[in-house]
Motif scaffolding. Structure first.
Motif, PDB file in Angstrom:
ATOM      1  N   THR A 171      32.727  29.558  23.385  1.00  0.00           N
ATOM      2  CA  THR A 171      32.491  30.060  24.745  1.00  0.00           C
ATOM      3  C   THR A 171      33.645  29.682  25.666  1.00  0.00           C
ATOM      4  O   THR A 171      34.091  30.485  26.488  1.00  0.00           O
ATOM      5  N   ARG A 172      34.126  28.464  25.495  1.00  0.00           N
ATOM      6  CA  ARG A 172      35.293  28.042  26.296  1.00  0.00           C
ATOM      7  C   ARG A 172      36.475  28.968  26.021  1.00  0.00           C
ATOM      8  O   ARG A 172      37.175  29.394  26.945  1.00  0.00           O
ATOM      9  N   GLN A 173      36.681  29.249  24.761  1.00  0.00           N
ATOM     10  CA  GLN A 173      37.800  30.113  24.365  1.00  0.00           C
ATOM     11  C   GLN A 173      37.614  31.514  24.947  1.00  0.00           C
ATOM     12  O   GLN A 173      38.566  32.129  25.436  1.00  0.00           O
ATOM     13  N   LEU A 174      36.373  31.986  24.933  1.00  0.00           N
ATOM     14  CA  LEU A 174      36.066  33.322  25.463  1.00  0.00           C
ATOM     15  C   LEU A 174      36.388  33.388  26.965  1.00  0.00           C
ATOM     16  O   LEU A 174      37.029  34.335  27.444  1.00  0.00           O
ATOM     17  N   LEU A 175      35.949  32.369  27.677  1.00  0.00           N
ATOM     18  CA  LEU A 175      36.200  32.328  29.124  1.00  0.00           C
ATOM     19  C   LEU A 175      37.696  32.189  29.408  1.00  0.00           C
ATOM     20  O   LEU A 175      38.219  32.787  30.359  1.00  0.00           O
ATOM     21  N   PHE A 176      38.351  31.396  28.598  1.00  0.00           N
ATOM     22  CA  PHE A 176      39.787  31.200  28.771  1.00  0.00           C
ATOM     23  C   PHE A 176      40.539  32.523  28.602  1.00  0.00           C
ATOM     24  O   PHE A 176      41.321  32.936  29.467  1.00  0.00           O
ATOM     25  N   ARG A 177      40.244  33.225  27.497  1.00  0.00           N
ATOM     26  CA  ARG A 177      40.930  34.500  27.233  1.00  0.00           C
ATOM     27  C   ARG A 177      40.601  35.537  28.311  1.00  0.00           C
ATOM     28  O   ARG A 177      41.464  36.321  28.700  1.00  0.00           O
ATOM     29  N   ALA A 178      39.365  35.534  28.765  1.00  0.00           N
ATOM     30  CA  ALA A 178      38.952  36.513  29.777  1.00  0.00           C
ATOM     31  C   ALA A 178      39.739  36.307  31.071  1.00  0.00           C
ATOM     32  O   ALA A 178      40.205  37.270  31.696  1.00  0.00           O
ATOM     33  N   ARG A 179      39.941  35.079  31.444  1.00  0.00           N
ATOM     34  CA  ARG A 179      40.656  34.823  32.704  1.00  0.00           C
ATOM     35  C   ARG A 179      42.134  35.176  32.596  1.00  0.00           C
ATOM     36  O   ARG A 179      42.717  35.733  33.532  1.00  0.00           O
ATOM     37  N   VAL A 180      42.702  34.878  31.455  1.00  0.00           N
ATOM     38  CA  VAL A 180      44.119  35.228  31.282  1.00  0.00           C
ATOM     39  C   VAL A 180      44.265  36.755  31.291  1.00  0.00           C
ATOM     40  O   VAL A 180      45.186  37.300  31.910  1.00  0.00           O
ATOM     41  N   ALA A 181      43.327  37.426  30.621  1.00  0.00           N
ATOM     42  CA  ALA A 181      43.374  38.897  30.603  1.00  0.00           C
ATOM     43  C   ALA A 181      43.222  39.462  32.015  1.00  0.00           C
ATOM     44  O   ALA A 181      43.929  40.397  32.402  1.00  0.00           O
ATOM     45  N   LEU A 182      42.322  38.880  32.779  1.00  0.00           N
ATOM     46  CA  LEU A 182      42.127  39.339  34.162  1.00  0.00           C
ATOM     47  C   LEU A 182      43.395  39.096  34.992  1.00  0.00           C
ATOM     48  O   LEU A 182      43.807  39.942  35.782  1.00  0.00           O
ATOM     49  N   ARG A 183      44.014  37.932  34.797  1.00  0.00           N
ATOM     50  CA  ARG A 183      45.236  37.622  35.539  1.00  0.00           C
ATOM     51  C   ARG A 183      46.312  38.675  35.265  1.00  0.00           C
ATOM     52  O   ARG A 183      46.919  39.214  36.189  1.00  0.00           O
ATOM     53  N   ASP A 184      46.505  38.985  33.978  1.00  0.00           N
ATOM     54  CA  ASP A 184      47.549  39.955  33.619  1.00  0.00           C
ATOM     55  C   ASP A 184      47.235  41.322  34.208  1.00  0.00           C
ATOM     56  O   ASP A 184      48.106  42.008  34.745  1.00  0.00           O
ATOM     57  N   CYS A 185      45.956  41.704  34.113  1.00  0.00           N
ATOM     58  CA  CYS A 185      45.533  43.020  34.628  1.00  0.00           C
ATOM     59  C   CYS A 185      45.703  43.094  36.151  1.00  0.00           C
ATOM     60  O   CYS A 185      46.252  44.061  36.679  1.00  0.00           O
ATOM     61  N   VAL A 186      45.265  42.054  36.836  1.00  0.00           N
ATOM     62  CA  VAL A 186      45.350  42.042  38.309  1.00  0.00           C
ATOM     63  C   VAL A 186      46.805  42.098  38.744  1.00  0.00           C
ATOM     64  O   VAL A 186      47.169  42.851  39.666  1.00  0.00           O
ATOM     65  N   GLN A 187      47.665  41.329  38.097  1.00  0.00           N
ATOM     66  CA  GLN A 187      49.073  41.336  38.494  1.00  0.00           C
ATOM     67  C   GLN A 187      49.695  42.708  38.287  1.00  0.00           C
ATOM     68  O   GLN A 187      50.481  43.173  39.096  1.00  0.00           O
ATOM     69  N   ARG A 188      49.319  43.356  37.192  1.00  0.00           N
ATOM     70  CA  ARG A 188      49.847  44.703  36.941  1.00  0.00           C
ATOM     71  C   ARG A 188      49.393  45.650  38.052  1.00  0.00           C
ATOM     72  O   ARG A 188      50.193  46.413  38.594  1.00  0.00           O
ATOM     73  N   ARG A 189      48.112  45.587  38.388  1.00  0.00           N
ATOM     74  CA  ARG A 189      47.567  46.483  39.405  1.00  0.00           C
ATOM     75  C   ARG A 189      48.177  46.237  40.774  1.00  0.00           C
ATOM     76  O   ARG A 189      48.515  47.162  41.498  1.00  0.00           O
ATOM     77  N   LEU A 190      48.315  44.980  41.109  1.00  0.00           N
ATOM     78  CA  LEU A 190      48.878  44.663  42.420  1.00  0.00           C
ATOM     79  C   LEU A 190      50.332  45.103  42.501  1.00  0.00           C
ATOM     80  O   LEU A 190      50.794  45.576  43.544  1.00  0.00           O
ATOM     81  N   LEU A 191      51.022  44.930  41.405  1.00  0.00           N
ATOM     82  CA  LEU A 191      52.436  45.347  41.372  1.00  0.00           C
ATOM     83  C   LEU A 191      52.533  46.858  41.539  1.00  0.00           C
ATOM     84  O   LEU A 191      53.383  47.379  42.272  1.00  0.00           O
ATOM     85  N   ALA A 192      51.616  47.573  40.859  1.00  0.00           N
ATOM     86  CA  ALA A 192      51.633  49.045  40.924  1.00  0.00           C
ATOM     87  C   ALA A 192      51.264  49.550  42.325  1.00  0.00           C
ATOM     88  O   ALA A 192      51.789  50.575  42.774  1.00  0.00           O
TER      89      ALA A 192
END
Lengths: 193, 258
Positions: A171-192
């Motif tokens: 579960t820790r790993q799941l939450l960890f990966r989810a947050r990193v994925a969200l970070r990458d996605c948000v940065q892409r969107r904000l940049l766009a």
């Protein structure tokens, strides 16, 4: 009723609550707190403090607002005015805790700069909220559920693990990966945008 | 996913050890783009926490408001009380002894009445036939020199415990007697002792009335020394403390009145 007129009604109602609070009706101020505590809470979480510190900051925001209530100009957005007070408190708190939160130095500097201008801070918060909401839609079911249980429901990692039938480490790993994925996605969107 | 990301998440979750924090700081300094990635994670974390349930703060806010305003008012009151000077010790005096202490007041009253009677008799002797002039006649006053600087107010004294030096004249109501002279300005009468000297004319409240202590209980019914205080917290700018035994109030303090 259109959203604009609804917003106008809400603003007039809030101004009426302010007027009554200034006249000594503390129940009206309590109604204002109820109306805006979520908005202020959202600002206070930017401090990345623990729950008690965040709650204290929310409370102090309203105490300060009450003391300066006569400075609020009716017709303006009181929610925004309250968030401005909360941001000032976040800045003060980040400065005070600079020794304890040495590891958050760059985040602190970022916030202090961002909060120098209320308009910029408001705009950034709105963009981030929109981008985050959109990015959460792109997550797979398991990490999306884990995130919702942990953040929206306020459950501990152990409780989430039990509910999604995974190990604690998984579960820790799941939450960890989810947050990193969200970070990458948000940065892409904000940049766009 | 990098080591810096892993350490950032551990730090945000409050699980990073001091060694891991130092490692993260080194990585943020060394790796290109690491700081941007770190800020991105911190910002997303704050935004996710913002979606969470928050406790209802209304009750706590209202309690804090009341407490902070009360504290502010009490601080204001205490400042005013402290400004009146150190509080003299208040010895316990028995009822009999208190009554004994009242005898100088009787002497003073008798002396004043006697003086007034003597002056009245003298004036009667010099008055034109037909008695006193009518009350409507304008009062003839001699031009008065400017008043001398006010001497320091003598402390409350009791028989045998008075201040050193000659006894001060008692302040009695400023009723013109003896041809326009004011009682407070007359020479001291031999044997006269000051019991208490309150001058209400200069807008000063007597120190005796400004002293007291706050207690968390109602006044006992038989208490002669207890007064009631009222704390009014109406509105953010109008906090008032009123202390009264009877109307009008003995003491009133307002803080931040707009």
């Amino acid at each position: 009723m259109t959203p604009v007129s609804q917003a106008g009604d809400a603003s007039r109602e809030s101004d009426e609550l302010v007027r009554r609070a200034l006249a000594g009706d503390t129940e009206s101020f309590a109604a204002l707190v109820r109306r805006y505590e979520t908005d202020v809470w959202r600002v206070a979480t930017a401090m990345l403090g623990d729950r008690v510190a965040t709650e204290n900051l929310v409370q102090q925001t309203f105490v300060n607002a009450y003391e300066r209530l006569d400075q609020y100009q009716p017709g303006r957005d009181i929610g925004r005015w309250l968030k401005g007070i909360a941001r000032n408190l976040v800045r003060e708190e980040m400065r005070k805790r600079s020794r304890e939160t040495q590891h958050l130095a760059s985040y602190r500097e970022y916030l202090l700069t961002l909060y120098e201008d209320d308009d910029t801070a408001e705009q950034r918060a709105r963009e981030l909220e929109r981008a985050l909401a959109a990015c959460r839609q792109t997550l797979a079911e398991a990490p999306a559920r884990a995130l919702a249980l942990h953040y929206e429901e306020g459950l501990s990692v152990e409780q989430v693990a039990a509910l999604i039938s995974r190990t604690l480490a998984g579960t820790r790993q799941l939450l960890f990966r989810a947050r990193v994925a969200l970070r990458d996605c948000v940065q892409r969107r904000l940049l766009a945008s | 996913m990098s080591r810096a990301d892993e350490l950032t998440i551990r730090m945000l979750d409050g699980e990073a050890s001091p060694a891991e924090r130092e490692e993260l700081a080194r990585l943020l300094d060394k790796e290109e783009g690491a700081e941007k990635a770190f800020l991105g994670l911190a910002e997303v974390e704050a935004a996710l926490r913002a979606t969470g349930p928050h406790p209802d703060v209304v009750g706590e806010v209202m309690v804090r408001l009341r407490r902070e305003r009360t504290d502010r008012v009490v601080r204001g009151v205490m400042r005013q009380i402290e400004a009146t000077g150190p509080r003299p010790p208040a010895p316990r005096v028995s009822r009999a002894r208190r009554l004994l202490h009242l005898w100088p007041l009787g002497v003073l009253l008798a002396a004043s009445l006697a003086a007034a009677a003597v002056v009245g008799l003298r004036r009667a002797g010099h008055a034109p036939r037909g008695g006193h002039p009518p009350a409507t006649e304008p009062e003839r006053k001699r031009p008065q020199p400017p008043p001398p600087p006010k001497p320091p107010r003598p402390p409350l004294s009791r028989q045998g415990e008075g201040p050193a030096g000659p006894p001060a004249a008692a302040h009695v109501p400023a009723t013109p007697i003896a041809g326009g002279a004011v009682a407070g300005q007359r020479p001291p009468v031999p044997g006269e002792v000051t019991v208490a000297s309150f001058d209400f004319d200069d807008d000063d409240s007597p120190r005796l009335l400004l002293e007291g202590q706050l207690v968390g209980q109602p006044c006992p019914a038989a208490s002669r020394r207890c007064v009631l205080g009222t704390l009014s917290l109406y509105g953010p700018r109008t906090n008032t403390v009123t202390i009264e035994r009877f109307k009008p109030p003995l003491f009133e303090y307002a803080s931040g009145r707009s």
